[in-house]
Write an enzyme that holds these catalytic residues in place. Structure first.
Site, PDB file in Angstrom:
ATOM      1  N   LYS A 152       0.836  -1.205   0.000  1.00 30.86           N
ATOM      2  CA  LYS A 152       0.000   0.000   0.000  1.00 30.86           C
ATOM      3  C   LYS A 152       0.872   1.256   0.000  1.00 30.86           C
ATOM      4  O   LYS A 152       0.538   2.250  -0.624  1.00 30.86           O
ATOM      5  CB  LYS A 152      -0.880  -0.047   1.250  1.00 30.86           C
ATOM      6  CG  LYS A 152      -1.994   0.952   1.287  1.00 30.86           C
ATOM      7  CD  LYS A 152      -2.963   0.640   2.411  1.00 30.86           C
ATOM      8  CE  LYS A 152      -2.279   0.628   3.763  1.00 30.86           C
ATOM      9  NZ  LYS A 152      -3.176   0.358   4.884  1.00 30.86           N
TER      10      LYS A 152
ATOM     11  N   LYS B 110      12.388 -16.313 -33.750  1.00 29.71           N
ATOM     12  CA  LYS B 110      12.013 -15.046 -34.395  1.00 29.71           C
ATOM     13  C   LYS B 110      11.667 -15.381 -35.823  1.00 29.71           C
ATOM     14  O   LYS B 110      12.336 -16.242 -36.404  1.00 29.71           O
ATOM     15  CB  LYS B 110      13.163 -14.032 -34.366  1.00 29.71           C
ATOM     16  CG  LYS B 110      13.684 -13.655 -32.994  1.00 29.71           C
ATOM     17  CD  LYS B 110      12.886 -12.549 -32.346  1.00 29.71           C
ATOM     18  CE  LYS B 110      13.458 -12.221 -30.960  1.00 29.71           C
ATOM     19  NZ  LYS B 110      12.714 -11.265 -30.209  1.00 29.71           N
TER      20      LYS B 110
ATOM     21  N   LYS C  44      13.992 -20.787 -26.899  1.00 32.92           N
ATOM     22  CA  LYS C  44      12.755 -20.410 -26.197  1.00 32.92           C
ATOM     23  C   LYS C  44      11.810 -19.755 -27.177  1.00 32.92           C
ATOM     24  O   LYS C  44      12.234 -19.157 -28.173  1.00 32.92           O
ATOM     25  CB  LYS C  44      13.039 -19.464 -25.027  1.00 32.92           C
ATOM     26  CG  LYS C  44      13.358 -18.035 -25.425  1.00 32.92           C
ATOM     27  CD  LYS C  44      13.215 -17.102 -24.240  1.00 32.92           C
ATOM     28  CE  LYS C  44      13.368 -15.625 -24.608  1.00 32.92           C
ATOM     29  NZ  LYS C  44      12.184 -15.035 -25.251  1.00 32.92           N
TER      30      LYS C  44
ATOM     31  N   GLU D 160       8.495 -14.261 -25.809  1.00 30.78           N
ATOM     32  CA  GLU D 160       7.554 -14.059 -24.684  1.00 30.78           C
ATOM     33  C   GLU D 160       6.249 -13.417 -25.139  1.00 30.78           C
ATOM     34  O   GLU D 160       5.235 -13.480 -24.443  1.00 30.78           O
ATOM     35  CB  GLU D 160       8.217 -13.223 -23.583  1.00 30.78           C
ATOM     36  CG  GLU D 160       8.303 -11.721 -23.804  1.00 30.78           C
ATOM     37  CD  GLU D 160       9.341 -11.315 -24.844  1.00 30.78           C
ATOM     38  OE1 GLU D 160      10.080 -12.185 -25.332  1.00 30.78           O
ATOM     39  OE2 GLU D 160       9.396 -10.102 -25.168  1.00 30.78           O
TER      40      GLU D 160
ATOM     41  N   GLY E 126      19.770  -8.014 -27.741  1.00 28.67           N
ATOM     42  CA  GLY E 126      20.835  -7.443 -28.575  1.00 28.67           C
ATOM     43  C   GLY E 126      22.132  -8.238 -28.491  1.00 28.67           C
ATOM     44  O   GLY E 126      23.187  -7.778 -28.923  1.00 28.67           O
TER      45      GLY E 126
ATOM     46  N   GLY F 179      18.280 -13.671 -29.972  1.00 27.48           N
ATOM     47  CA  GLY F 179      17.130 -13.831 -30.868  1.00 27.48           C
ATOM     48  C   GLY F 179      17.584 -13.507 -32.277  1.00 27.48           C
ATOM     49  O   GLY F 179      18.049 -14.367 -33.040  1.00 27.48           O
ATOM     50  N   THR F 180      17.464 -12.212 -32.608  1.00 29.68           N
ATOM     51  CA  THR F 180      17.877 -11.797 -33.952  1.00 29.68           C
ATOM     52  C   THR F 180      19.373 -12.037 -34.171  1.00 29.68           C
ATOM     53  O   THR F 180      19.804 -12.241 -35.312  1.00 29.68           O
ATOM     54  CB  THR F 180      17.543 -10.303 -34.172  1.00 29.68           C
ATOM     55  OG1 THR F 180      17.967  -9.565 -33.019  1.00 29.68           O
ATOM     56  CG2 THR F 180      16.051 -10.102 -34.356  1.00 29.68           C
TER      57      THR F 180
END
Ligand SMILES: CSCCC(=O)C(=O)COP(=O)(O)O
Length: 404
Positions: free
Chosen positions: A101, A147, A173, A176, A332, A354-355
């Site tokens: 809170k 990708k 993977k 996401e 990256g 990825g890329t």
């Protein structure tokens, strides 16, 4: 006294009965008052004379301001200790107590969190368990990301995996961003990829982990995980911060989901990105993930494509390694960053691209091979500069992305 910087995120001894949190209040805030508000407001909730007949019970729940340090810029750092007895062992209860809170009104940032070593969960596999499953030792693990993120059907995933598997990839993977969409249903993705993983195992004796992305509401997500594992899935990916720590905890506790879980950092910027509010990246992607049972945690590498500080990266890695969780510098990452990453981490790391693999000018296989070539050269102490590298996958990668 607040601990020295390198001690700030270390676990407290197992069985310790306090949880310690370092908060920073910005210049202009009354740090002493805010700290007191946290210590009382986030615990007993009231210290009014009307409740004096309950003083003994209330006192046992009360937080304590252990130190206050004025900083050069006028801000204040306070260490507050909270009784562990206020909690049930979950990350949800912990976060509600230390910032819940209060976060809605107070301007404060949690810099560090120290938990008893036996608070929460431990990874079931961690980096040692991943190495054992893959039977890969003494070198960094190489991981790829499917990708494009969207637009591939299950067969498209399999086609990509076949090329990467042939080149010796360790882990892949889902992106996401990809939930259980009709164009590529999660079970179909796994079923299409499973034979490729099996064939690679038959051919080379080496396993390949595919961290399948989980999605849905809490109940269906857990059912999805069970179903996938029952069908042979060997790793899972969870966007822990968007689906919640409780979901990760439930998966880690589930004997039907006995596979490594990769934690994705999506949404971390919303919690950690503001300079004077929220929580430090090291707390969220390091301490909390490591105590919620993740086996491997992704985060932006500071030399990658996202603005990220070396100090945040160091804090994350220290917290993960203290509990044997695999660090996965990402975003990256390409073969030209390998020397920097290994210079910082050594080999006990998962390199995730990825890329940086999928967009290699000569294709996905050469994208994977470029990483292995970079690793071989790095290990031999050979230069990774473009001029020194003979024609081949690594040369082409360095031409495209630079680095080395
Ligand atoms: C923000 S860390 C997670 C990295 C990730 O999931 C990703 O898709 C990165 O892709 P890239 O092409 O930058 O390797």
């Amino acid at each position: 006294m607040m601990p020295a910087e390198d001690e700030r995120s270390k676990d407290l001894p197992a069985g310790h009965s306090w949880i310690e949190v370092d908060y920073r209040f910005p210049p202009g805030a009354d740090g002493a008052r805010q700290a007191q508000m946290l210590a009382v407001g986030q615990t007993a909730g009231s210290w009014h004379a009307r409740h004096s007949h309950r003083e003994k019970e209330l006192r046992s729940h009360l937080g304590e301001v252990r130190s206050l340090a004025l900083q050069e810029d006028g801000g204040t750092v306070a260490t507050i200790a909270f009784p562990r007895g206020n909690l049930d062992g979950s990350m949800g209860a912990l976060l509600t107590m230390i910032f819940g809170k209060y976060s809605l009104g107070g301007v404060a940032r949690i810099l560090a969190l120290r938990l008893p070593a036996d608070y929460g969960l431990r990874p079931r596999f961690g980096l040692p368990g991943l190495r054992q499953r893959l039977d890969v030792h003494g070198r960094p693990l190489i991981m790829a990301i499917f990708k494009p993120a969207l637009g591939l059907d299950a067969a498209g995933h399999a086609e990509i995996l076949a090329q990467a598997a042939m080149a010796g990839l360790d882990i892949i993977k889902d992106d996401e961003i990809l939930p259980d969409l009709a164009e590529a249903p999660v079970l179909e993705r796994w079923r299409a990829c499973a034979p490729i993983i099996e064939a690679r195992r038959d051919r080379s004796g080496r396993d390949l982990l595919y961290a399948v992305n989980l999605s849905g509401d809490a109940r269906s997500l857990q059912e999805q995980a069970r179903r996938l594992v029952a069908e042979g899935a060997n790793a899972l990916l969870l966007n822990v911060l968007t689906y919640g720590f409780a979901v990760l905890e439930a998966l880690v506790r589930d004997p039907e989901v006995a596979v490594p879980i990769f934690a994705h950092p999506a949404f971390a910027g919303a919690l950690c990105g503001a300079p004077e509010h929220g929580l430090a990246y090291g707390v969220v992607l390091g301490t909390l993930m490591a105590h919620a049972g993740a086996d491997a945690v992704l985060y932006p590498a500071h030399y990658g494509s996202l603005p990220f500080s070396a100090a945040d990266e160091t804090a994350i890695v220290a917290a993960l390694r203290a509990r044997a969780v695999a660090p996965v510098p990402s975003a990256g990452v390409h073969p030209g960053t390998l020397a920097q990453i290994l210079g910082d981490y050594g080999c006990e790391v998962i390199l995730n691209a990825g890329t940086g693999i999928m967009d290699h000018p000569d294709g996905i296989g050469p994208g994977v091979l470029a990483f292995f070539e970079a690793w071989e050269r790095w290990q031999q102490g050979e230069s990774l500069r473009l001029e020194a590298v003979p024609p081949g996958p690594l040369h082409r990668a360095l031409e495209k992305w630079g680095g080395g």
